[in-house]
Scaffold this motif. Structure first.
Motif, PDB file in Angstrom:
ATOM      1  N   ALA A  61       0.897  -1.087   0.088  1.00  0.00           N
ATOM      2  CA  ALA A  61       0.162   0.100   0.049  1.00  0.00           C
ATOM      3  C   ALA A  61       0.882   1.249   0.010  1.00  0.00           C
ATOM      4  O   ALA A  61       0.554   2.319  -0.740  1.00  0.00           O
ATOM      5  CB  ALA A  61      -0.784   0.014   1.144  1.00  0.00           C
ATOM      6  N   ILE A  63       4.130   1.592  -0.916  1.00  0.00           N
ATOM      7  CA  ILE A  63       4.590   1.926  -2.519  1.00  0.00           C
ATOM      8  C   ILE A  63       3.788   2.154  -3.379  1.00  0.00           C
ATOM      9  O   ILE A  63       4.099   3.209  -4.035  1.00  0.00           O
ATOM     10  CB  ILE A  63       5.341   0.454  -2.791  1.00  0.00           C
ATOM     11  CG1 ILE A  63       6.448   0.029  -1.831  1.00  0.00           C
ATOM     12  CG2 ILE A  63       5.970   0.434  -4.299  1.00  0.00           C
ATOM     13  CD1 ILE A  63       6.979  -1.230  -1.898  1.00  0.00           C
ATOM     14  N   MET A  64       2.519   1.660  -3.483  1.00  0.00           N
ATOM     15  CA  MET A  64       1.687   2.278  -4.329  1.00  0.00           C
ATOM     16  C   MET A  64       1.277   3.613  -4.088  1.00  0.00           C
ATOM     17  O   MET A  64       0.807   4.328  -5.095  1.00  0.00           O
ATOM     18  CB  MET A  64       0.468   1.255  -4.538  1.00  0.00           C
ATOM     19  CG  MET A  64       0.872  -0.375  -5.105  1.00  0.00           C
ATOM     20  SD  MET A  64      -0.649  -1.115  -5.185  1.00  0.00           S
ATOM     21  CE  MET A  64      -1.067  -0.861  -7.078  1.00  0.00           C
ATOM     22  N   ALA A  65       1.178   3.795  -3.016  1.00  0.00           N
ATOM     23  CA  ALA A  65       0.652   5.382  -2.766  1.00  0.00           C
ATOM     24  C   ALA A  65       1.597   6.318  -3.051  1.00  0.00           C
ATOM     25  O   ALA A  65       1.226   7.459  -3.683  1.00  0.00           O
ATOM     26  CB  ALA A  65       0.364   5.392  -1.184  1.00  0.00           C
ATOM     27  N   LYS A  67       3.137   6.370  -5.780  1.00  0.00           N
ATOM     28  CA  LYS A  67       3.067   6.581  -7.115  1.00  0.00           C
ATOM     29  C   LYS A  67       1.743   7.361  -7.336  1.00  0.00           C
ATOM     30  O   LYS A  67       1.789   7.950  -8.251  1.00  0.00           O
ATOM     31  CB  LYS A  67       3.085   5.370  -7.899  1.00  0.00           C
ATOM     32  CG  LYS A  67       4.362   4.454  -7.773  1.00  0.00           C
ATOM     33  CD  LYS A  67       4.254   3.194  -8.417  1.00  0.00           C
ATOM     34  CE  LYS A  67       3.670   1.878  -8.127  1.00  0.00           C
ATOM     35  NZ  LYS A  67       3.766   1.008  -8.978  1.00  0.00           N
ATOM     36  N   GLN A  68       1.025   7.584  -6.309  1.00  0.00           N
ATOM     37  CA  GLN A  68      -0.073   8.337  -6.738  1.00  0.00           C
ATOM     38  C   GLN A  68      -0.166   9.628  -6.114  1.00  0.00           C
ATOM     39  O   GLN A  68      -1.261  10.431  -5.814  1.00  0.00           O
ATOM     40  CB  GLN A  68      -1.435   7.774  -6.006  1.00  0.00           C
ATOM     41  CG  GLN A  68      -1.646   6.394  -6.844  1.00  0.00           C
ATOM     42  CD  GLN A  68      -2.839   5.522  -6.391  1.00  0.00           C
ATOM     43  OE1 GLN A  68      -3.831   6.066  -6.527  1.00  0.00           O
ATOM     44  NE2 GLN A  68      -2.788   4.238  -6.267  1.00  0.00           N
ATOM     45  N   THR A 120       0.095   6.042   4.520  1.00  0.00           N
ATOM     46  CA  THR A 120      -0.563   5.021   4.013  1.00  0.00           C
ATOM     47  C   THR A 120      -0.214   3.745   4.381  1.00  0.00           C
ATOM     48  O   THR A 120      -1.368   2.880   4.684  1.00  0.00           O
ATOM     49  CB  THR A 120      -0.568   5.150   2.453  1.00  0.00           C
ATOM     50  OG1 THR A 120      -0.686   6.322   1.857  1.00  0.00           O
ATOM     51  CG2 THR A 120      -1.595   4.007   1.644  1.00  0.00           C
TER      52      THR A 120
END
Lengths: 157, 157, 157, 157, 157, 157
Positions: A61, A63-65, A67-68, A120
């Motif tokens: 979560a 790592i993906m955050a 990127k956003q 996150t």
């Protein structure tokens, strides 16, 4: 003290113009904590041994955050990240600490990306454990260190 | 103490099955703080009078983040929110407190939505003021109260 | 054989009108496989014991993808999912099979959500192992079963 | 055989650090198939002549998906793509093959982008034809060729 | 004249509370135009006959945009849409008109979804033709009609 | 007149290949108007003095939309923007004009980003005022000027 840079001549927010800044290698390290009941941390620790691993989900979560970031924080520039890593530590019997490191080679820094990854990850821990502990507190989220770019090196103290 | 609910029989994460839960009116209130230098808070306060309003941007960011919760927090259900509101207070000379309230009429609660709105508002303040104060700390983010659904009323104490 | 339903009177695509369909409990089960070298599957299996767990990341990716279906597949309706679960099996020495189950209580079905979750889990495995095996093949992705709604029960054979 | 590169010293997933890799021209070509009833492929072929064009929608879906790769596949870097193209062929009376080509000038490759574009095009075909054929199978999705970067040229065989 | 409803007691924006509004069938129809050179419209019309179809791409873009409304327009509620359809007409030798119809069964209306679909379709036409005509003008975008909900029927005149 | 560039040899849409174009500083300026009742514009103007500021929300919406262009407009390349600014003017008693300026240093231009920012700002005004004026019209959205890249300077006249 310098002026806030995010406002235009109509006193409304803008995305700061970084067109002419140099591309340099940059990194930012951020941290944060989540405080919980002793029972809750035991459940999470058990998960690493024999049951589902809460922290593995929190890792993804975070790592993906990162990127956003530019889609969540209105004045942030979109930055192609070149690396994201996250570590967790059980400081003691009631606290988990997250440390995030984000890297790029770009015209502006990745402090917000590192902080958002930390927030996150911690909120994902909250989400996955809230059925047993709604009173958890996310706290002490701050930048630890950053380097690169015109403003140079920063270390929290 | 109850078991963690987010794991399947392979001990990997799942989105909890809420197919048969009842639709009820629900709300969640969350809070959080950002600590900064006295000079920084003065800049933000000036903005409300004659320059750009940092908190107006943080407000929009928090509301939009609440709507993106299920895309950031891996095991969260997508919930059509029926209301989001955010308030800021200057507690003292170095701290701004955010309070978020999120509402829905759905099969599962909106605690994470309220917490993410709080976190995102605070991080937006950090982003817009970081040029003058990189040492700000986001802290004391927690659920204040929630109601609705099978688990009923919760109040932080 | 029935007509394709996704076209309007200008022969261009539309999102099919489901305004008057009934809300019913629905589920869909999908499956798919990824074929790889025997060495690659050994690396993934080791990961479950002592190193990083590729499948834990693939699991999270699949669940999050299910929630983004309507943003990827142009004519899909946004559906608030009520449950998503994913299982992996090592069929033999060169194949991993994923099975996804998605649930909702809504006016239209979740077949595409289940299929996208399967595809995304498998592609995540590819991504995390591509440094050692670029020739992996994602194959046999199909609906296994679905129920609910006017078209009733379907079982693949 | 090399080690998996996506894990940190806590054995959890990370986004691999590509900060110091060179920017080079890169491309990746991927392919995949969808198998269906003969009646279904006739409907799609008719659409190209006088009714709505399923493949035109699948084309757009694949291109847009390529741009969202880093939001779906957890450890993928965001890559500004410089070109995406997609072709379809009716291999025979029951199969449509998609071939995708993705290009960039960046520090890391676009294999996953090409594969995701292929998967999403095929799933869009499934979605638009599922009312008449729920048993379609998406299969043989793999990288065909890639070039650029340290790992050099790869060709599937 | 009524008050603006989107502000809280701190005079900052909120997402209006619709928790207690009734679920009803609703639709909204919007329209808009793009004016271009005569040569440009000829190119688009040729495309429908023998080359690539600009309007097919604009159609998909408009439908997908409708589903993303709550992520673009800050105070919009996320609404599960039950139908979206879009039509184009060549009014005369220099203008294309788009008409969008969006439907839902929900507590609040879909006017913004219909308008965003229209705007996005028109901007997609601009994007695909800008290499030959940068002076195109998007104009006359407005609500045509809406029905459902407390505010009832509206027709533009 | 040149050919449309967005189609491949199957006459379907592609993302134009810009791999070999040069990185240059680029900007685009776009504009658009929203026409409303005189009462409505008074409400918005009051907001800037003592109540909630509609235009502050529209400003944030426009900036965030610019960053999402490649996710909405199918054939647009993702471009890391280096600056976005937006201004509003009350032309007269019934019209608000928005002007957006977007900058980048990239291989392709930002006209669509500037236009989308303008459209989204105007639609946000519509959204926040629709309770008092559903008949507002968004109009005269066009590129004002752009520079940079092979096609050079453009000025609307």
């Amino acid at each position: 003290m310098a002026e806030l840079t995010h406002f235009n001549n109509q006193n409304r927010a803008k995305m700061v113009d970084v067109t002419n800044k140099s591309i340099t290698s940059r990194f930012a390290i951020a941290t944060g904590k989540i405080k919980m009941q002793h029972e809750t941390i035991l459940r999470i620790q058990e998960g690493k041994i024999k049951k589902g691993d809460v922290l593995a989900v929190a890792q993804v979560a975070g790592i993906m955050a990162a990127k956003q970031t530019s889609q969540l924080i209105p004045m942030c520039h979109l930055i192609p990240l070149t690396g994201v890593d996250i570590h967790f530590e059980d400081d003691n019997s009631t606290t988990i600490t997250v440390t995030t490191k984000v890297k790029t080679k770009h015209v502006t820094g990745v402090e917000i990306e590192a902080l958002l990854a930390a927030q996150t990850s911690l909120l994902t821990i909250y989400d996955m454990c809230k059925a047993i502990d709604r009173g958890m507190i996310i706290t002490d989220v701050h930048l630890v260190e950053k380097d690169g770019g015109k403003s140079g090196h920063f270390k929290f103290d």
